[in-house]
Scaffold this active site. Structure first.
Site, PDB file in Angstrom:
ATOM      1  N   THR A  13       0.831  -1.213   0.000  1.00 49.02           N
ATOM      2  CA  THR A  13       0.000   0.000   0.000  1.00 49.02           C
ATOM      3  C   THR A  13       0.864   1.261   0.000  1.00 49.02           C
ATOM      4  O   THR A  13       0.488   2.263  -0.617  1.00 49.02           O
ATOM      5  CB  THR A  13      -0.984   0.032   1.189  1.00 49.02           C
ATOM      6  OG1 THR A  13      -0.260   0.077   2.415  1.00 49.02           O
ATOM      7  CG2 THR A  13      -1.899  -1.182   1.189  1.00 49.02           C
ATOM      8  N   ASN A  14       2.011   1.209   0.656  1.00 50.92           N
ATOM      9  CA  ASN A  14       2.912   2.373   0.597  1.00 50.92           C
ATOM     10  C   ASN A  14       3.472   2.543  -0.809  1.00 50.92           C
ATOM     11  O   ASN A  14       3.629   3.664  -1.289  1.00 50.92           O
ATOM     12  CB  ASN A  14       4.049   2.234   1.613  1.00 50.92           C
ATOM     13  CG  ASN A  14       3.629   2.669   2.994  1.00 50.92           C
ATOM     14  OD1 ASN A  14       3.484   3.862   3.248  1.00 50.92           O
ATOM     15  ND2 ASN A  14       3.384   1.708   3.868  1.00 50.92           N
ATOM     16  N   ARG A  64      21.946 -14.731   1.783  1.00 49.58           N
ATOM     17  CA  ARG A  64      21.558 -13.322   1.830  1.00 49.58           C
ATOM     18  C   ARG A  64      22.344 -12.483   0.802  1.00 49.58           C
ATOM     19  O   ARG A  64      21.738 -11.720   0.053  1.00 49.58           O
ATOM     20  CB  ARG A  64      21.740 -12.783   3.262  1.00 49.58           C
ATOM     21  CG  ARG A  64      21.121 -11.405   3.473  1.00 49.58           C
ATOM     22  CD  ARG A  64      21.256 -10.946   4.916  1.00 49.58           C
ATOM     23  NE  ARG A  64      20.568 -11.810   5.854  1.00 49.58           N
ATOM     24  CZ  ARG A  64      19.259 -11.754   6.128  1.00 49.58           C
ATOM     25  NH1 ARG A  64      18.497 -10.857   5.542  1.00 49.58           N
ATOM     26  NH2 ARG A  64      18.719 -12.579   6.986  1.00 49.58           N
ATOM     27  N   ASN A 106      13.755   4.042   3.843  1.00 52.60           N
ATOM     28  CA  ASN A 106      12.847   3.036   4.400  1.00 52.60           C
ATOM     29  C   ASN A 106      11.772   3.736   5.204  1.00 52.60           C
ATOM     30  O   ASN A 106      11.984   4.840   5.706  1.00 52.60           O
ATOM     31  CB  ASN A 106      13.626   2.080   5.311  1.00 52.60           C
ATOM     32  CG  ASN A 106      12.753   0.981   5.895  1.00 52.60           C
ATOM     33  OD1 ASN A 106      11.933   0.398   5.194  1.00 52.60           O
ATOM     34  ND2 ASN A 106      12.915   0.700   7.185  1.00 52.60           N
ATOM     35  N   HIS A 108       9.390   3.019   8.568  1.00 56.62           N
ATOM     36  CA  HIS A 108       9.319   2.119   9.724  1.00 56.62           C
ATOM     37  C   HIS A 108       8.137   2.532  10.597  1.00 56.62           C
ATOM     38  O   HIS A 108       7.967   3.725  10.887  1.00 56.62           O
ATOM     39  CB  HIS A 108      10.622   2.196  10.523  1.00 56.62           C
ATOM     40  CG  HIS A 108      10.630   1.287  11.708  1.00 56.62           C
ATOM     41  ND1 HIS A 108      10.809  -0.079  11.581  1.00 56.62           N
ATOM     42  CD2 HIS A 108      10.436   1.526  13.016  1.00 56.62           C
ATOM     43  CE1 HIS A 108      10.732  -0.631  12.783  1.00 56.62           C
ATOM     44  NE2 HIS A 108      10.520   0.325  13.672  1.00 56.62           N
ATOM     45  N   SER A 135       8.097   6.586  10.786  1.00 53.93           N
ATOM     46  CA  SER A 135       9.290   7.376  10.458  1.00 53.93           C
ATOM     47  C   SER A 135       9.825   6.964   9.102  1.00 53.93           C
ATOM     48  O   SER A 135       9.837   5.781   8.763  1.00 53.93           O
ATOM     49  CB  SER A 135      10.414   7.111  11.483  1.00 53.93           C
ATOM     50  OG  SER A 135       9.966   7.285  12.802  1.00 53.93           O
ATOM     51  N   ASP A 144      17.212  -0.020  11.179  1.00 53.01           N
ATOM     52  CA  ASP A 144      16.307   1.066  11.567  1.00 53.01           C
ATOM     53  C   ASP A 144      17.008   2.190  12.329  1.00 53.01           C
ATOM     54  O   ASP A 144      16.424   2.810  13.227  1.00 53.01           O
ATOM     55  CB  ASP A 144      15.131   0.531  12.417  1.00 53.01           C
ATOM     56  CG  ASP A 144      14.328  -0.527  11.676  1.00 53.01           C
ATOM     57  OD1 ASP A 144      14.233  -0.436  10.439  1.00 53.01           O
ATOM     58  OD2 ASP A 144      13.799  -1.444  12.330  1.00 53.01           O
ATOM     59  N   GLU A 173       1.121   6.730   7.073  1.00 50.11           N
ATOM     60  CA  GLU A 173       2.334   6.488   6.273  1.00 50.11           C
ATOM     61  C   GLU A 173       2.136   6.927   4.823  1.00 50.11           C
ATOM     62  O   GLU A 173       3.052   7.456   4.187  1.00 50.11           O
ATOM     63  CB  GLU A 173       2.699   5.000   6.297  1.00 50.11           C
ATOM     64  CG  GLU A 173       3.248   4.534   7.622  1.00 50.11           C
ATOM     65  CD  GLU A 173       3.639   3.056   7.610  1.00 50.11           C
ATOM     66  OE1 GLU A 173       4.533   2.692   8.372  1.00 50.11           O
ATOM     67  OE2 GLU A 173       3.046   2.275   6.843  1.00 50.11           O
TER      68      GLU A 173
HETATM   69  C1  GAR Z   1       4.162  -0.648   6.713  1.00 49.13           C
HETATM   70  O1  GAR Z   1       3.400  -0.325   7.841  1.00 49.13           O
HETATM   71  C2  GAR Z   1       5.633  -0.409   6.981  1.00 49.13           C
HETATM   72  O2  GAR Z   1       5.880   0.669   7.846  1.00 49.13           O
HETATM   73  C3  GAR Z   1       6.028  -1.703   7.618  1.00 49.13           C
HETATM   74  O3  GAR Z   1       5.340  -2.701   6.920  1.00 49.13           O
HETATM   75  C4  GAR Z   1       4.118  -2.145   6.420  1.00 49.13           C
HETATM   76  C5  GAR Z   1       4.031  -2.448   4.941  1.00 49.13           C
HETATM   77  O4  GAR Z   1       2.753  -2.212   4.436  1.00 49.13           O
HETATM   78  N1  GAR Z   1       7.445  -1.907   7.546  1.00 49.13           N
HETATM   79  C6  GAR Z   1       8.170  -2.557   8.450  1.00 49.13           C
HETATM   80  O5  GAR Z   1       7.681  -3.097   9.417  1.00 49.13           O
HETATM   81  C7  GAR Z   1       9.645  -2.596   8.148  1.00 49.13           C
HETATM   82  N2  GAR Z   1      10.354  -3.234   9.224  1.00 49.13           N
HETATM   83  P1  GAR Z   1       2.479  -2.118   2.868  1.00 49.13           P
HETATM   84  O6  GAR Z   1       3.096  -3.359   2.210  1.00 49.13           O
HETATM   85  O7  GAR Z   1       1.002  -2.122   2.743  1.00 49.13           O
HETATM   86  O8  GAR Z   1       3.112  -0.860   2.381  1.00 49.13           O
END
Ligand code: GAR
Length: 209
Positions: A13-14, A64, A106, A108, A135, A144, A173
């Site tokens: 979604t982001n 990795r 990123n 977070h 953030s 992070d 976000e």
């Molecule tokens: C978001 O809330 C992001 O901040 C978090 O995962 C979600 C992704 O949602 N990220 C973390 O936890 C990174 N460690 P999305 O796939 O719908 O954008």
């Protein structure tokens, strides 16, 4: 415009918020690739439907460094100058993060430096916090912990569960991330900015154009 690759692991979604914001007038960036370590991540379908190139490679059965290298190559092949992590749930090797220092962002789901790592919503509720949030930060080799570029607050309300809180944090976000990316990458047009210097260097190298 700065060419960006967005890395996702889930719903994306982001990524969608970033992609649509990039189509607004005066956007400083464009999205040239959406890449994932989860081949059936639903965000990949949305990106493809919107005409954005996609790439997927599972990390399973790969080391990795090898997986990072495949993802990095996909970004380079697409011409990306910047990598935007948006729910990319993989820790990257220090070598990768160092190569993209200043060019990898990123988001977070906490008000850093609080709650690095996972389960941020649950930890904030259990701590009795009244205010939570998200953030945007530069990615460094420490998890992070890179420079924070922008934050947004979300109140924790009575009866919030990690799920209800996570849903509201995501809405916040979607406002924060495109704005911060735009501001940060908008600076790339400044001759003193790192991205501009990298571009100039690439143009000056023989055989690169
Ligand atoms: C978001 O809330 C992001 O901040 C978090 O995962 C979600 C992704 O949602 N990220 C973390 O936890 C990174 N460690 P999305 O796939 O719908 O954008």
């Amino acid at each position: 415009k700065v060419k960006t690759a967005i890395f996702i692991s889930g719903g994306g979604t982001n990524m969608a918020a970033l992609l649509y914001a990039s189509r607004l007038p005066n956007s400083a960036y464009e999205v040239v690739l959406v890449a994932s370590n989860v081949p059936d991540a639903s965000g990949l379908g949305l990106a493809a439907a919107e005409g954005v190139g996609t790439f997927a490679r599972s990390h399973q059965g790969m080391s990795r460094p090898d997986h990072d290298a495949v993802m990095e190559q996909a970004a380079r092949d697409a011409g990306a100058e910047c990598i935007i992590l948006a729910g990319y749930m993989r820790i990257l090797t220090p070598e990768f993060t160092e190569r993209w220092q200043g060019r990898m962002l990123n988001i977070h789901p906490s008000l850093l430096p609080k709650y690095r790592g996972l389960e941020t919503h649950k930890r904030a509720i259990e701590a009795g916090d009244k205010v939570h949030g998200a953030s945007v930060h530069l990615v460094s080799s420490e998890l992070d912990a890179g420079e924070v570029l922008g934050q947004i607050e979300v109140r924790i309300t009575q009866g919030d569960t990690p799920e209800t809180l996570a849903d509201r944090v995501k809405i916040a976000e979607h406002q924060l991330y495109p704005r911060v990316v735009n501001e940060y990458l908008g600076r790339a047009n400044d001759p003193e900015h790192l991205l501009q210097k990298i571009r100039d260097l690439a143009l000056a190298l023989p055989g690169t154009h």
